[in-house]
Design an enzyme around this catalytic site. Structure first.
Site, PDB file in Angstrom:
ATOM      1  N   GLY A 177       0.931  -1.265  -0.101  1.00 44.93           N
ATOM      2  CA  GLY A 177      -0.012   0.025  -0.055  1.00 44.93           C
ATOM      3  C   GLY A 177       0.967   1.131   0.061  1.00 44.93           C
ATOM      4  O   GLY A 177       2.067   1.200  -0.456  1.00 44.93           O
ATOM      5  N   SER A 178       0.304   2.389   0.854  1.00 45.68           N
ATOM      6  CA  SER A 178       0.987   3.705   0.543  1.00 45.68           C
ATOM      7  C   SER A 178       2.423   3.850   1.275  1.00 45.68           C
ATOM      8  O   SER A 178       3.130   4.675   1.128  1.00 45.68           O
ATOM      9  CB  SER A 178       0.038   4.408   1.420  1.00 45.68           C
ATOM     10  OG  SER A 178      -1.212   4.772   0.367  1.00 45.68           O
ATOM     11  N   THR A 179       2.650   2.649   1.962  1.00 41.73           N
ATOM     12  CA  THR A 179       3.951   2.464   2.692  1.00 41.73           C
ATOM     13  C   THR A 179       5.173   2.612   1.449  1.00 41.73           C
ATOM     14  O   THR A 179       6.267   3.203   1.532  1.00 41.73           O
ATOM     15  CB  THR A 179       4.550   1.583   3.422  1.00 41.73           C
ATOM     16  OG1 THR A 179       4.026   0.342   2.755  1.00 41.73           O
ATOM     17  CG2 THR A 179       3.467   1.574   4.706  1.00 41.73           C
ATOM     18  N   PHE A 180       4.776   2.211   0.304  1.00 39.51           N
ATOM     19  CA  PHE A 180       5.611   1.951  -1.068  1.00 39.51           C
ATOM     20  C   PHE A 180       5.742   3.393  -1.532  1.00 39.51           C
ATOM     21  O   PHE A 180       6.730   3.724  -2.218  1.00 39.51           O
ATOM     22  CB  PHE A 180       5.070   1.224  -1.971  1.00 39.51           C
ATOM     23  CG  PHE A 180       6.156   0.737  -2.894  1.00 39.51           C
ATOM     24  CD1 PHE A 180       7.088  -0.080  -2.887  1.00 39.51           C
ATOM     25  CD2 PHE A 180       5.929   1.306  -4.345  1.00 39.51           C
ATOM     26  CE1 PHE A 180       7.915  -0.522  -3.847  1.00 39.51           C
ATOM     27  CE2 PHE A 180       6.977   1.383  -5.450  1.00 39.51           C
ATOM     28  CZ  PHE A 180       7.803   0.096  -5.226  1.00 39.51           C
ATOM     29  N   LYS A 181       4.907   4.276  -1.019  1.00 42.93           N
ATOM     30  CA  LYS A 181       5.051   5.720  -1.813  1.00 42.93           C
ATOM     31  C   LYS A 181       6.505   6.283  -1.065  1.00 42.93           C
ATOM     32  O   LYS A 181       7.066   7.218  -1.823  1.00 42.93           O
ATOM     33  CB  LYS A 181       3.958   6.665  -1.231  1.00 42.93           C
ATOM     34  CG  LYS A 181       2.641   6.418  -1.907  1.00 42.93           C
ATOM     35  CD  LYS A 181       1.520   7.190  -1.276  1.00 42.93           C
ATOM     36  CE  LYS A 181       0.030   6.605  -1.901  1.00 42.93           C
ATOM     37  NZ  LYS A 181      -1.133   6.962  -1.525  1.00 42.93           N
TER      38      LYS A 181
END
Length: 482
Positions: free
Chosen positions: A212-216
């Site tokens: 999810g958004s941790t990959f941002k």
């Protein structure tokens, strides 16, 4: 001599010669191979003939051995706080083999490693006294993580960014490896093996899932490294509402279109604006995105020394433009373990240098002499110090103004990133709640990643900031306040 008798004598002589040749071949050339054969029961009996060496945490053994009443095996393995340390120790079973550190260092722990032999051991062909495995695990961080995860299904990892030492590896639910150490623990084994063995699954190290958004954080690192973002406070020019490139599909953000329209990278990270990171990934393209991800450990098997198998994944097969955009927000076919996400944050906190993560500091013989040392691990610059500084700055905003507020530790600098990863067809499975953060205070530093697969929280309340950030806070506080 009768002709028939002579022929029989020659034939018998040939048989004797063949037998001698075969015996010589077995003794001289195949003896060691046969001795080492995994099906040789004598080896298994020898492994448990004497007490095993121990796995050590904070100077104290978390394993032991107890005398058995059986005829074949003299001793069997025991564990202290088995469920707490199971993702690290694995199990050593007379019936089912070995896993995790018990498997990696099986020969050290059972005394069969040739490095343990003394001159006298060699002369007498005696099994050497077993060695020990000293871990980097911190007892307080491990316990704080384990306690914080109770009531939730998930996993978490903590790393010291400066040294690469793994401070905690926790899965919940866990299992007690002491239940399956004997030769007659079939009932316990069947129970733990049910549901495809999920009870013994090492989610923290060996189950990559959508981050999810941790990959941002990876997407923003790639954008800065490639000059696409030069200031985290300048407007990005990315509109909201936003249509995924190559489609007619609108990509919403939890914060809403008005809040995410033409925002800066700092605000985009704080509000987790999907439009900005999808557009950055689309402009960077698959190759540049993959290159940054692989520097940080994706698509690479990590030996801690427990191997991450399968490794975390950034797609290598050719993707369409819309798929590349989706990877920018940690969806499509991107997969990561809590260890991998903790590595990303550790590199950011450590000024762009990723120190090889490891959970063993030393392997010693029975007298404490070092056989292997991991106190000087390899490190690699995976991003510039400037990029790392910009990311830290943006992550601090997440922790002070955004969804990472629950992770704040009094007196410490904290930076974080929330994540909620969609799962299933049309999101028919509850999403994964992620949170990753770094903390530093008084010369100490820590990077953590928490992933919640399931909880008793209402679906509408599932989010990395609400579910995972409080766990990260307890993990960091246990280390920074020591």
């Amino acid at each position: 001599m009768n002709k028939t008798i002579r022929r029989a004598s020659v034939f018998c002589l040939l048989l004797v010669v063949a037998l001698l040749v075969r015996v010589t071949w077995v003794q001289a050339y195949q003896g060691q191979a046969l001795a080492d054969d995994k099906n040789n029961r004598r080896n298994l009996i020898g492994q448990y003939e004497n007490p095993l060496g121990n796995i050590i945490v904070g100077g104290q053994a978390i394993t032991g051995s107890t005398k058995t009443s059986g005829k074949d095996f003299g001793y069997k393995r025991t564990y202290v706080d088995g469920p707490l340390y199971a993702p690290i120790t694995g199990y050593s079973s007379q019936a089912y083999g070995t896993t995790m550190l018990e498997g990696v260092y099986k020969n050290i722990l059972n005394g069969s490693d040739t490095r343990l032999k003394t001159v006298m051991d060699t002369l007498t062909n005696k099994r050497a006294d077993p060695g020990n495995v000293l871990t980097t695990i911190d007892r307080d961080v491990q316990k704080a993580t384990y306690d914080a995860l109770q009531g939730k299904q998930g996993a978490a990892v903590a790393i010291d960014p400066a040294t690469g030492e793994i401070l905690a590896v926790v899965n919940n639910p866990s299992y007690d490896p002491g239940r399956i150490t004997g030769a007659n623990d079939e009932a316990a084994w069947k129970e733990l093996s049910a549901d495809q063995g999920k009870a013994m699954e090492n989610v923290a190290l060996r189950k990559p899932q959508a981050p999810g958004s941790t990959f941002k954080l990876v997407t923003l690192a790639a954008a800065i490294e490639n000059g696409l973002v030069t200031s985290i406070d300048a407007p990005t020019g990315v509109p909201a509402p936003y249509t995924i490139p190559g489609t007619r599909t609108n990509l919403p953000s939890e914060a809403g279109d008005a809040a995410c329209n033409n925002v800066s990278a700092r605000t985009a990270l704080k509000l987790s604006c999907n439009n900005v990171f999808a557009e950055l990934a689309s402009k960077l393209g698959q190759d540049k995105m993959r290159a940054t991800a692989e520097k940080l450990g994706f698509n690479v098997q990590i030996d801690t020394p427990v191997r991450t198998n399968p490794p975390s994944k950034y797609p290598t097969k050719k993707m369409s433009v819309d798929q590349v955009a989706q990877t920018g927000i940690g969806q499509f076919d991107v997969q990561a373990t809590p260890l991998q996400i903790a590595m990303v944050t550790a590199a950011i906190e450590n000024g762009g240098k990723l120190v090889a993560p490891h959970m063993v500091s030393e392997v010693t013989d029975s007298d404490g002499n070092t056989l292997e040392s991991f106190k000087n691990p390899k490190s690699q610059e995976v991003m510039s110090a400037k990029t790392a500084s910009m990311l830290q700055d943006a992550m601090r905003t997440v922790a002070t103004e955004g969804g990472g507020k629950p992770a704040q530790v009094a007196g410490a600098e904290v930076g974080g990133k929330t994540g909620t990863a969609q799962r299933g067809v049309n999101n028919n499975i509850p999403p994964l709640a992620w949170f990753t953060s770094y903390g530093k205070s008084g010369g100490k530093q820590i990077a953590v990643a928490v992933m919640i697969e399931n909880s008793d929280t209402d679906r509408s309340e599932i989010g990395g900031g609400k579910l995972a950030a409080p766990i990260a806070q307890k993990m960091m506080a246990a280390w920074l306040k020591k």
